[in-house]
Design a protein around this motif. Structure first.
Motif, PDB file in Angstrom:
ATOM      1  N   ARG A 167      -6.326  -2.488  -1.109  1.00 58.85           N
ATOM      2  CA  ARG A 167      -6.680  -3.792  -0.536  1.00 58.85           C
ATOM      3  C   ARG A 167      -8.109  -4.188  -0.922  1.00 58.85           C
ATOM      4  NH1 ARG A 167      -4.315  -6.322   3.572  1.00 58.85           N
ATOM      5  NH2 ARG A 167      -3.224  -4.412   4.188  1.00 58.85           N
ATOM      6  N   ALA A 168      -8.998  -3.191  -0.983  1.00 58.82           N
ATOM      7  CA  ALA A 168     -10.402  -3.459  -1.305  1.00 58.82           C
ATOM      8  C   ALA A 168     -10.638  -3.651  -2.796  1.00 58.82           C
ATOM      9  CB  ALA A 168     -11.275  -2.322  -0.796  1.00 58.82           C
ATOM     10  N   GLY A 169      -9.627  -3.363  -3.612  1.00 58.20           N
ATOM     11  CA  GLY A 169      -9.788  -3.487  -5.051  1.00 58.20           C
ATOM     12  C   GLY A 169     -10.474  -2.297  -5.699  1.00 58.20           C
ATOM     13  N   LEU A 170     -10.613  -1.203  -4.953  1.00 61.08           N
ATOM     14  CA  LEU A 170     -11.202   0.006  -5.535  1.00 61.08           C
ATOM     15  C   LEU A 170     -10.205   0.771  -6.392  1.00 61.08           C
ATOM     16  CD1 LEU A 170     -13.327   1.491  -2.611  1.00 61.08           C
ATOM     17  CD2 LEU A 170     -14.145   0.381  -4.689  1.00 61.08           C
ATOM     18  N   LEU A 171      -8.925   0.573  -6.099  1.00 59.67           N
ATOM     19  CA  LEU A 171      -7.864   1.230  -6.859  1.00 59.67           C
ATOM     20  C   LEU A 171      -6.824   0.198  -7.253  1.00 59.67           C
ATOM     21  CD1 LEU A 171      -7.109   4.428  -4.699  1.00 59.67           C
ATOM     22  CD2 LEU A 171      -8.529   4.304  -6.764  1.00 59.67           C
ATOM     23  N   THR A 172      -6.074   0.524  -8.297  1.00 54.29           N
ATOM     24  CA  THR A 172      -4.880  -0.235  -8.659  1.00 54.29           C
ATOM     25  C   THR A 172      -3.702   0.727  -8.683  1.00 54.29           C
ATOM     26  OG1 THR A 172      -5.101   0.158 -11.044  1.00 54.29           O
ATOM     27  CG2 THR A 172      -6.259  -1.766 -10.111  1.00 54.29           C
ATOM     28  N   LEU A 173      -2.516   0.186  -8.575  1.00 56.04           N
ATOM     29  CA  LEU A 173      -1.331   1.036  -8.632  1.00 56.04           C
ATOM     30  C   LEU A 173      -1.244   1.777  -9.958  1.00 56.04           C
ATOM     31  CD1 LEU A 173       1.391  -1.186  -6.911  1.00 56.04           C
ATOM     32  CD2 LEU A 173       0.402   0.942  -6.041  1.00 56.04           C
ATOM     33  N   VAL A 201      -1.449  10.362 -10.591  1.00 56.30           N
ATOM     34  CA  VAL A 201      -2.049  11.183  -9.540  1.00 56.30           C
ATOM     35  C   VAL A 201      -0.946  11.927  -8.794  1.00 56.30           C
ATOM     36  CG1 VAL A 201      -3.447  11.169  -7.441  1.00 56.30           C
ATOM     37  CG2 VAL A 201      -3.940   9.553  -9.290  1.00 56.30           C
ATOM     38  N   ALA A 202      -1.188  13.183  -8.553  1.00 54.70           N
ATOM     39  CA  ALA A 202      -0.183  13.998  -7.870  1.00 54.70           C
ATOM     40  C   ALA A 202       0.268  13.338  -6.571  1.00 54.70           C
ATOM     41  CB  ALA A 202      -0.758  15.377  -7.566  1.00 54.70           C
ATOM     42  N   LEU A 203       1.506  13.548  -6.247  1.00 53.67           N
ATOM     43  CA  LEU A 203       2.149  13.074  -5.032  1.00 53.67           C
ATOM     44  C   LEU A 203       2.412  11.586  -5.027  1.00 53.67           C
ATOM     45  CD1 LEU A 203       3.273  13.599  -2.224  1.00 53.67           C
ATOM     46  CD2 LEU A 203       0.952  13.510  -1.310  1.00 53.67           C
ATOM     47  N   VAL A 204       1.361  10.769  -5.054  1.00 53.11           N
ATOM     48  CA  VAL A 204       1.568   9.328  -4.960  1.00 53.11           C
ATOM     49  C   VAL A 204       2.043   8.735  -6.282  1.00 53.11           C
ATOM     50  CG1 VAL A 204      -0.818   8.684  -5.497  1.00 53.11           C
ATOM     51  CG2 VAL A 204       0.573   7.198  -4.058  1.00 53.11           C
ATOM     52  N   GLY A 205       1.682   9.374  -7.398  1.00 49.63           N
ATOM     53  CA  GLY A 205       2.038   8.825  -8.699  1.00 49.63           C
ATOM     54  C   GLY A 205       3.525   8.715  -8.909  1.00 49.63           C
ATOM     55  N   GLU A 206       4.260   9.751  -8.509  1.00 51.21           N
ATOM     56  CA  GLU A 206       5.709   9.720  -8.698  1.00 51.21           C
ATOM     57  C   GLU A 206       6.337   8.610  -7.866  1.00 51.21           C
ATOM     58  OE1 GLU A 206       7.173  13.295  -5.813  1.00 51.21           O
ATOM     59  OE2 GLU A 206       5.731  13.848  -7.370  1.00 51.21           O
ATOM     60  N   ILE A 207       5.738   8.308  -6.720  1.00 52.26           N
ATOM     61  CA  ILE A 207       6.257   7.240  -5.871  1.00 52.26           C
ATOM     62  C   ILE A 207       5.933   5.883  -6.484  1.00 52.26           C
ATOM     63  CG2 ILE A 207       6.155   6.204  -3.575  1.00 52.26           C
ATOM     64  CD1 ILE A 207       5.400   8.978  -2.493  1.00 52.26           C
ATOM     65  N   VAL A 208       4.728   5.720  -7.014  1.00 49.89           N
ATOM     66  CA  VAL A 208       4.364   4.466  -7.675  1.00 49.89           C
ATOM     67  C   VAL A 208       5.318   4.174  -8.815  1.00 49.89           C
ATOM     68  CG1 VAL A 208       2.609   3.314  -9.075  1.00 49.89           C
ATOM     69  CG2 VAL A 208       1.922   4.588  -7.035  1.00 49.89           C
ATOM     70  N   ARG A 209       5.618   5.174  -9.608  1.00 48.94           N
ATOM     71  CA  ARG A 209       6.530   4.961 -10.740  1.00 48.94           C
ATOM     72  C   ARG A 209       7.918   4.558 -10.250  1.00 48.94           C
ATOM     73  NH1 ARG A 209       3.707   9.600 -12.380  1.00 48.94           N
ATOM     74  NH2 ARG A 209       5.475  10.970 -11.878  1.00 48.94           N
ATOM     75  N   GLU A 210       8.390   5.186  -9.182  1.00 53.73           N
ATOM     76  CA  GLU A 210       9.693   4.817  -8.614  1.00 53.73           C
ATOM     77  C   GLU A 210       9.699   3.348  -8.201  1.00 53.73           C
ATOM     78  OE1 GLU A 210      10.489   7.236  -5.256  1.00 53.73           O
ATOM     79  OE2 GLU A 210      10.501   9.133  -6.382  1.00 53.73           O
ATOM     80  N   VAL A 211       8.662   2.951  -7.476  1.00 49.73           N
ATOM     81  CA  VAL A 211       8.599   1.587  -6.939  1.00 49.73           C
ATOM     82  C   VAL A 211       8.479   0.571  -8.065  1.00 49.73           C
ATOM     83  CG1 VAL A 211       7.173   0.002  -5.580  1.00 49.73           C
ATOM     84  CG2 VAL A 211       7.660   2.303  -4.712  1.00 49.73           C
ATOM     85  N   GLN A 212       7.598   0.819  -9.027  1.00 52.24           N
ATOM     86  CA  GLN A 212       7.416  -0.137 -10.124  1.00 52.24           C
ATOM     87  C   GLN A 212       8.659  -0.229 -11.003  1.00 52.24           C
ATOM     88  OE1 GLN A 212       3.735   1.245 -11.954  1.00 52.24           O
ATOM     89  NE2 GLN A 212       2.547  -0.314 -10.854  1.00 52.24           N
ATOM     90  N   ASP A 213       9.355   0.874 -11.165  1.00 49.01           N
ATOM     91  CA  ASP A 213      10.586   0.846 -11.962  1.00 49.01           C
ATOM     92  C   ASP A 213      11.709   0.098 -11.238  1.00 49.01           C
ATOM     93  OD1 ASP A 213       9.312   2.277 -13.909  1.00 49.01           O
ATOM     94  OD2 ASP A 213      10.228   4.207 -13.405  1.00 49.01           O
ATOM     95  N   SER A 252       5.484  -8.722  -6.222  1.00 44.14           N
ATOM     96  CA  SER A 252       4.027  -8.750  -6.294  1.00 44.14           C
ATOM     97  C   SER A 252       3.441  -7.352  -6.147  1.00 44.14           C
ATOM     98  CB  SER A 252       3.463  -9.653  -5.195  1.00 44.14           C
ATOM     99  OG  SER A 252       3.693  -9.081  -3.915  1.00 44.14           O
ATOM    100  N   ALA A 253       2.225  -7.207  -6.630  1.00 46.13           N
ATOM    101  CA  ALA A 253       1.528  -5.914  -6.515  1.00 46.13           C
ATOM    102  C   ALA A 253       1.314  -5.535  -5.059  1.00 46.13           C
ATOM    103  CB  ALA A 253       0.191  -5.979  -7.251  1.00 46.13           C
ATOM    104  N   ASP A 254       1.088  -6.542  -4.203  1.00 43.99           N
ATOM    105  CA  ASP A 254       0.906  -6.247  -2.782  1.00 43.99           C
ATOM    106  C   ASP A 254       2.156  -5.612  -2.194  1.00 43.99           C
ATOM    107  OD1 ASP A 254      -1.663  -7.125  -2.681  1.00 43.99           O
ATOM    108  OD2 ASP A 254      -1.226  -9.067  -1.768  1.00 43.99           O
ATOM    109  N   ARG A 255       3.303  -6.175  -2.534  1.00 46.01           N
ATOM    110  CA  ARG A 255       4.555  -5.611  -2.004  1.00 46.01           C
ATOM    111  C   ARG A 255       4.837  -4.239  -2.602  1.00 46.01           C
ATOM    112  NH1 ARG A 255       9.167  -9.781  -0.176  1.00 46.01           N
ATOM    113  NH2 ARG A 255       7.831 -11.381   0.735  1.00 46.01           N
ATOM    114  N   GLN A 256       4.517  -4.069  -3.856  1.00 47.74           N
ATOM    115  CA  GLN A 256       4.670  -2.750  -4.462  1.00 47.74           C
ATOM    116  C   GLN A 256       3.777  -1.733  -3.753  1.00 47.74           C
ATOM    117  OE1 GLN A 256       3.799  -3.304  -8.626  1.00 47.74           O
ATOM    118  NE2 GLN A 256       5.916  -3.834  -9.148  1.00 47.74           N
ATOM    119  N   SER A 257       2.572  -2.159  -3.398  1.00 47.63           N
ATOM    120  CA  SER A 257       1.650  -1.267  -2.692  1.00 47.63           C
ATOM    121  C   SER A 257       2.201  -0.868  -1.332  1.00 47.63           C
ATOM    122  CB  SER A 257       0.287  -1.950  -2.509  1.00 47.63           C
ATOM    123  OG  SER A 257      -0.325  -2.213  -3.744  1.00 47.63           O
TER     124      SER A 257
END
Length: 399
Positions: free
Chosen positions: A224-230, A236-248, A254-259
């Motif tokens: 939300r603060a813009g310090l990170l992007t998906l 990154v371990a743990l969260v990375g595999e989930i990000v890939r699932e969601v983006q795929d 929107s990026a907000d909903r993906q987050s």
């Protein structure tokens, strides 16, 4: 009131509580642990959490977590874990609500400063400070100091992260270097808190719920603060595999909903891991009573080894990219200056407000230094800032 008929034999049953230091009449509508929960929620220290920093200062946006909203998220997760394992949800909730009562203004930055200032006087530790609050500093009752909580709640507050000493009473873990903090061996309770044993499974559930909550919401707030992007999180371990699932699966949303979808799945996945691993441990160990939990020699609730390794890597990533970022560190450094300056000024004789100055002049146990530490640590971020501005004719403004 007995509400524990469905609990496991190794759960904490309220009717078996060792009780309170000061006797009270039974409640016709609430269990003893529900009463503890209510006493915590109605305390001044709990309300002050609304204006204490989690990671991002409260002024930066209405949707960033504060210490209070973090506490509420921990409470929800602790209850979920407790329910799945047939533990006492009320005690787990109570301990989650109390776990951060001792935090200073400006998060861990304030704690570091106060520990440094108090090193010669027994140090400062936010877990022990929570105990000081609930046993001494919260004065809402005509007949005694503190909230008069049950033994099980006090035990869970002080030991939810594990034993403080070995069987010989020697400090262990993070207390091994500096020794046990001031007052930890003189906590007023109806019975010995047994600092060398593990706490209840409910306390262990609250402790791991803290990790689950802040890992997820610190990512959410950093996005939300813009310090990170998906995209930064994909490897990154743990969260990375989930990000890939969601983006795929949702490439066009929107990026907000993906987050949000990522954070939701992260919380679910880590909670399910904790529940599954705890169930395996409980089945293997086969405890028959809460006492079996205390003497187990290890925590039975936590992340699985595989999840723990991923979670450790995630913490390292957040430390480097969020907690030590300029956006976070600039106000952290300012907060450290404020807390240190306030402590020094009041310790050197500047009168404190309310009854604090009278208490400091009454030759209390721990001396003026401890009273000043209690006073400053209890401040909210805005009150600490406004007090600093008044005393030093400054114009710090975090709004």
């Amino acid at each position: 009131m007995q509400l524990n008929h469905a609990l496991a034999p190794y759960a904490s049953h309220s009717q078996d509580s060792l009780g309170r230091l000061f006797s009270t009449s039974d409640s016709p509508t609430r269990s003893e642990f529900q009463r503890d929960r209510d006493r915590i929620i109605h305390s001044n220290a709990f309300r002050r959490l609304k204006h204490k920093t989690q990671v991002f200062l409260h002024h930066e946006g209405n949707h960033f977590r504060t210490r209070l909203t973090h506490t509420l998220e921990v409470s929800q997760i602790a209850r979920s874990i407790a329910r799945a394992l047939n533990l006492n949800e009320d005690l787990a909730e109570c301990l989650a609500l109390a776990h951060d009562l001792g935090h200073t203004p400006f998060g861990h930055a304030g704690e570091r400063v106060l520990h440094g200032r108090m090193k010669e006087y027994g140090g400062f530790d936010h877990n022990v400070q929570a105990m000081r609050i609930v046993t001494s500093l919260e004065n809402r009752y005509a007949e005694h100091d503190g909230l008069n909580l049950t033994w099980e709640t006090l035990e869970g507050i002080i030991k939810h992260n594990g034993p403080l000493t070995d069987a010989n009473g020697l400090p262990i873990g993070r207390y091994q270097t500096d020794g046990l903090p001031f007052g930890v061996k003189q906590i007023p309770a109806i019975a010995d808190l047994r600092l060398d044993s593990y706490a209840s499974l409910e306390a262990q559930a609250a402790a791991i719920a803290d990790d689950v909550a802040y890992n997820a919401h610190d990512i959410d707030d950093a996005l939300r603060a813009g310090l990170l992007t998906l995209d930064q999180l994909r490897d990154v371990a743990l969260v990375g595999e989930i990000v890939r699932e969601v983006q795929d699966k949702y490439p066009t949303v929107s990026a907000d909903r993906q987050s949000h979808e990522t954070i939701r799945r992260l919380i679910t996945r880590t909670i399910e891991d904790v529940i599954d691993f705890a169930a395996q441990n409980i089945k293997s160990f086969s405890p028959q009573s809460p006492e079996d939990i205390r003497t187990a020699g290890r925590a039975l609730i936590g992340f699985s080894p595989e999840m723990a390794a991923k979670e450790k890597e995630l913490k390292s990533f957040l430390f480097a990219n969020v907690y030590r970022s300029e956006r976070v560190m600039v106000p952290v450094i300012q907060g450290e200056k404020i807390v240190g300056s306030l402590f020094d000024t009041f310790n050197n004789g500047e009168p404190m407000s309310g009854d604090w100055e009278q208490l400091a002049n009454s030759n209390p146990i721990g001396g003026r230094e401890r009273v000043v530490c209690d006073f400053v640590s209890g401040m909210t971020d805005p009150y600490a800032t406004s007090t600093f501005n008044r005393l030093f004719d400054a114009d710090v403004d975090f709004r």
